[in-house]
Design a protein around this motif. Sequence first.
Motif, PDB file in Angstrom:
ATOM      1  N   GLN A   1       0.830  -1.214   0.000  1.00  8.20           N
ATOM      2  CA  GLN A   1       0.000   0.000   0.000  1.00  8.20           C
ATOM      3  C   GLN A   1       0.865   1.265   0.000  1.00  8.20           C
ATOM      4  OE1 GLN A   1      -2.603  -0.378   3.359  1.00  8.20           O
ATOM      5  NE2 GLN A   1      -4.063  -1.711   2.278  1.00  8.20           N
ATOM      6  N   SER A   2       1.958   1.241   0.737  1.00  6.60           N
ATOM      7  CA  SER A   2       2.849   2.411   0.769  1.00  6.60           C
ATOM      8  C   SER A   2       3.452   2.667  -0.594  1.00  6.60           C
ATOM      9  CB  SER A   2       3.958   2.194   1.815  1.00  6.60           C
ATOM     10  OG  SER A   2       3.393   2.015   3.109  1.00  6.60           O
TER      11      SER A   2
ATOM     12  N   TRP B   1       0.820   4.135  -2.877  1.00  9.07           N
ATOM     13  CA  TRP B   1       0.596   5.564  -2.598  1.00  9.07           C
ATOM     14  C   TRP B   1       1.751   6.426  -3.114  1.00  9.07           C
ATOM     15  CZ3 TRP B   1      -3.622   7.983  -1.689  1.00  9.07           C
ATOM     16  CH2 TRP B   1      -4.700   7.323  -1.070  1.00  9.07           C
TER      17      TRP B   1
ATOM     18  N   LEU C   1       1.348   6.729  -6.806  1.00 12.45           N
ATOM     19  CA  LEU C   1       0.284   7.677  -7.170  1.00 12.45           C
ATOM     20  C   LEU C   1       0.727   9.119  -6.946  1.00 12.45           C
ATOM     21  CD1 LEU C   1      -2.874   5.858  -5.736  1.00 12.45           C
ATOM     22  CD2 LEU C   1      -2.301   6.220  -8.142  1.00 12.45           C
ATOM     23  N   ILE C   2       1.419   9.363  -5.835  1.00 16.29           N
ATOM     24  CA  ILE C   2       1.889  10.734  -5.551  1.00 16.29           C
ATOM     25  C   ILE C   2       2.891  11.169  -6.621  1.00 16.29           C
ATOM     26  CG2 ILE C   2       3.233  12.133  -3.937  1.00 16.29           C
ATOM     27  CD1 ILE C   2       1.928  10.478  -1.682  1.00 16.29           C
TER      28      ILE C   2
ATOM     29  N   SER D   1       1.077  11.998  -9.777  1.00 17.56           N
ATOM     30  CA  SER D   1       0.383  13.288  -9.678  1.00 17.56           C
ATOM     31  C   SER D   1       1.349  14.457  -9.855  1.00 17.56           C
ATOM     32  CB  SER D   1      -0.335  13.396  -8.328  1.00 17.56           C
ATOM     33  OG  SER D   1      -1.284  12.364  -8.185  1.00 17.56           O
TER      34      SER D   1
END
Length: 206
Positions: free
Chosen positions: A17-18, A21, A24-25, A28
């Motif tokens: 999960q880390s 994330w 995704l960051i 972005s």
Amino acid sequence: MNAPQSLRRLTATVVMQSLLWLWLIGLSVFVAQGYQAMNDQADQQRLEAQVVGLAETIDALQQRPAAATVAGLQDTRQALEARIAQVEQALGSHAAADDLQALRAEVEQLKTLQTSAPAAAPAQPRIKRKPAARPEPPPLPFRVIGAELRAGLRSVSVAPSAGNITPDQIQVLLPGDEVGPWRLQAIEGSTAVFQAGSHTRRVAIP
């Protein structure tokens, strides 16, 4: 043995999960930087187009015949200087120093042209023309003597405008009827509206 396995699974889930994330960051941030770069490029192109437009305007003014007046050249120069200042402010860190310097040199040439331009010829006084007198409306050849209802429609009674009235001289008019050049347009309350060409007369009904 179940406890260590559960702990390893939990740890692996947290790590996945880390990583997700973080991915995704990062994505972005990459997209935001790309969008900002596109905006900067579009701003640069728009501002460069403004600089080119100013240069073309100055070139066109310099190619005009020398009959331009001092006042006209001064107004044009002031307007161009104001536009150059706006472009400089808008360009900011993207300013094209060479282009702006060339524009300022051309404005200085306009100043030189302004000093050598002939003085403006005195303005000729305008001759005020009197508006053409409108033709007088034809006189009413009758007078309104009353109103009545006929078959549910309002009508007005008219008689010759001068002299004594005899019964055979009385005419009953409905909207649309004419007497001479005058047509009864409407009956509005206690007023009869007559029209002859572009002239309108409102006559009170006694």
